[in-house]
Design a protein around this motif. Structure first.
Motif, PDB file in Angstrom:
ATOM      1  N   LEU A  11      46.321  -1.830 -40.649  1.00 48.71           N
ATOM      2  CA  LEU A  11      46.454  -2.344 -39.296  1.00 48.71           C
ATOM      3  C   LEU A  11      47.643  -3.277 -39.180  1.00 48.71           C
ATOM      4  O   LEU A  11      48.369  -3.272 -38.182  1.00 48.71           O
ATOM      5  N   ALA A  16      52.640  -3.023 -33.199  1.00 55.25           N
ATOM      6  CA  ALA A  16      51.790  -3.556 -32.142  1.00 55.25           C
ATOM      7  C   ALA A  16      51.900  -2.677 -30.910  1.00 55.25           C
ATOM      8  O   ALA A  16      52.980  -2.247 -30.525  1.00 55.25           O
ATOM      9  N   VAL A  48      43.103  -7.231 -37.022  1.00 52.09           N
ATOM     10  CA  VAL A  48      43.270  -6.911 -35.598  1.00 52.09           C
ATOM     11  C   VAL A  48      44.119  -7.968 -34.900  1.00 52.09           C
ATOM     12  O   VAL A  48      44.984  -7.643 -34.084  1.00 52.09           O
ATOM     13  N   LYS A  51      47.651  -7.288 -35.848  1.00 55.50           N
ATOM     14  CA  LYS A  51      48.147  -6.075 -35.180  1.00 55.50           C
ATOM     15  C   LYS A  51      48.640  -6.385 -33.771  1.00 55.50           C
ATOM     16  O   LYS A  51      49.676  -5.864 -33.334  1.00 55.50           O
ATOM     17  N   HIS A  52      47.910  -7.239 -33.076  1.00 56.14           N
ATOM     18  CA  HIS A  52      48.243  -7.539 -31.677  1.00 56.14           C
ATOM     19  C   HIS A  52      49.069  -8.806 -31.513  1.00 56.14           C
ATOM     20  O   HIS A  52      49.354  -9.208 -30.383  1.00 56.14           O
ATOM     21  N   ASP A 231      39.365  -4.861 -31.052  1.00 56.16           N
ATOM     22  CA  ASP A 231      40.632  -4.198 -30.731  1.00 56.16           C
ATOM     23  C   ASP A 231      40.686  -3.777 -29.261  1.00 56.16           C
ATOM     24  O   ASP A 231      41.650  -4.115 -28.549  1.00 56.16           O
ATOM     25  N   PRO A 232      39.667  -3.060 -28.743  1.00 60.32           N
ATOM     26  CA  PRO A 232      39.744  -2.682 -27.326  1.00 60.32           C
ATOM     27  C   PRO A 232      39.642  -3.865 -26.372  1.00 60.32           C
ATOM     28  O   PRO A 232      40.168  -3.797 -25.256  1.00 60.32           O
ATOM     29  N   ILE A 234      41.057  -6.906 -26.865  1.00 61.12           N
ATOM     30  CA  ILE A 234      42.409  -7.451 -26.761  1.00 61.12           C
ATOM     31  C   ILE A 234      43.314  -6.510 -25.980  1.00 61.12           C
ATOM     32  O   ILE A 234      44.080  -6.934 -25.100  1.00 61.12           O
ATOM     33  N   THR A 235      43.236  -5.206 -26.282  1.00 59.00           N
ATOM     34  CA  THR A 235      44.058  -4.227 -25.570  1.00 59.00           C
ATOM     35  C   THR A 235      43.771  -4.254 -24.079  1.00 59.00           C
ATOM     36  O   THR A 235      44.690  -4.274 -23.241  1.00 59.00           O
TER      37      THR A 235
END
Length: 257
Positions: A11, A16, A48, A51-52, A231-232, A234-235
């Motif tokens: 990850l 990103a 995670v 990653k972001h 993850d979803p 933050i996305t």
């Protein structure tokens, strides 16, 4: 833990999906916070966030982990050192995860530690004893990382009182709770509150300025929250125009000494 280490590498190496937006592009800021717990999701959470390119605030207690040790044992030093290097913020969650039970006269309080030598035993503490318990985390964190905590604390269960708040204030710590919409629900039953329901609720209800709280692993939840939702979350929040920051930048705390 080896499997999560592999996931972390993958990850972290992935590009990103969305770069952290500048303040001018933000429609609001969300403050992600994580309390220690079983630590079963510790590596995944770190991966995670990396990653972001998101910074969060961690509230630390010395809690029993899935490794069979405790989250502030020396074996966890590399983990906390890495989070320090990444620029996250850190606060006290009381060393032995001490629950407040009731206030007593003279600024004293009845409490019950969850861990440590007095685990499960009700104790009557002075303000000085409670302050010392908050500061124990700072002392250990310096031993593990060479860095002091930020002047923040969070009461286990979020349960504060006039006496606990006053005791913490005398030793320089401001309490940081969370917004009603910021309760992740990761302590609830995954049968009653499936991850999809919790994710949809957070994406629908969170507003700029809200503090969001989750744990680094909950023993009782059969379907862990973080692998499915972090993850979803933050996305989805980025897609709605939110940015992220640590509590060091929260207006209620950034001027705290």
């Amino acid at each position: 833990m080896r499997g999560w280490a592999v996931i972390g590498v993958l990850l972290a190496a992935a590009p990103a999906a969305t770069a952290l937006a500048g303040d001018a592009a933000c429609h609001g800021t969300i403050y992600l916070t994580f309390d220690t717990g079983s630590q079963s999701q510790a590596d995944l959470i770190a991966a995670v966030l990396n990653k972001h390119h998101v910074k969060a605030t961690f509230f630390l207690a010395s809690e029993k982990t899935v490794r069979g040790d405790y989250s502030l044992d020396p074996a966890w030093a590399p983990y906390w050192q890495a989070r320090v290097a990444e620029g996250h913020a850190f606060g006290s969650h009381t060393f032995d995860h001490v629950y407040w039970l009731k206030d007593l006269p003279g600024g004293r309080m009845r409490v019950k530690p969850q861990f440590g030598a007095q685990a499960g035993k009700a104790q009557d503490w002075s303000a000085q004893q409670y302050c010392a318990e908050i500061r124990r985390v700072d002392t250990r964190f310096v031993e593990l990382t060479g860095r002091h905590l930020d002047p923040l604390w969070r009461a286990p269960g979020g349960k504060t009182s006039a006496n606990t708040l006053a005791a913490a204030k005398t030793c320089g710590y401001a309490h940081a709770g969370w917004a009603p919409a910021g309760f992740s629900g990761d302590e609830t039953s995954s049968d009653t509150w499936p991850n999809k329901v919790l994710l949809d609720k957070a994406l629908r209800d969170l507003r700029g300025g809200d503090i969001f709280m989750a744990h680094m692993g909950i023993w009782s939840r059969k379907d862990p929250w973080a692998p499915a939702n972090l993850d979803p979350l933050i996305t989805g929040l980025k897609q709605k125009g939110f940015c992220f920051a640590t509590l060091r930048d929260h207006p209620d705390y950034k001027k705290h000494p």
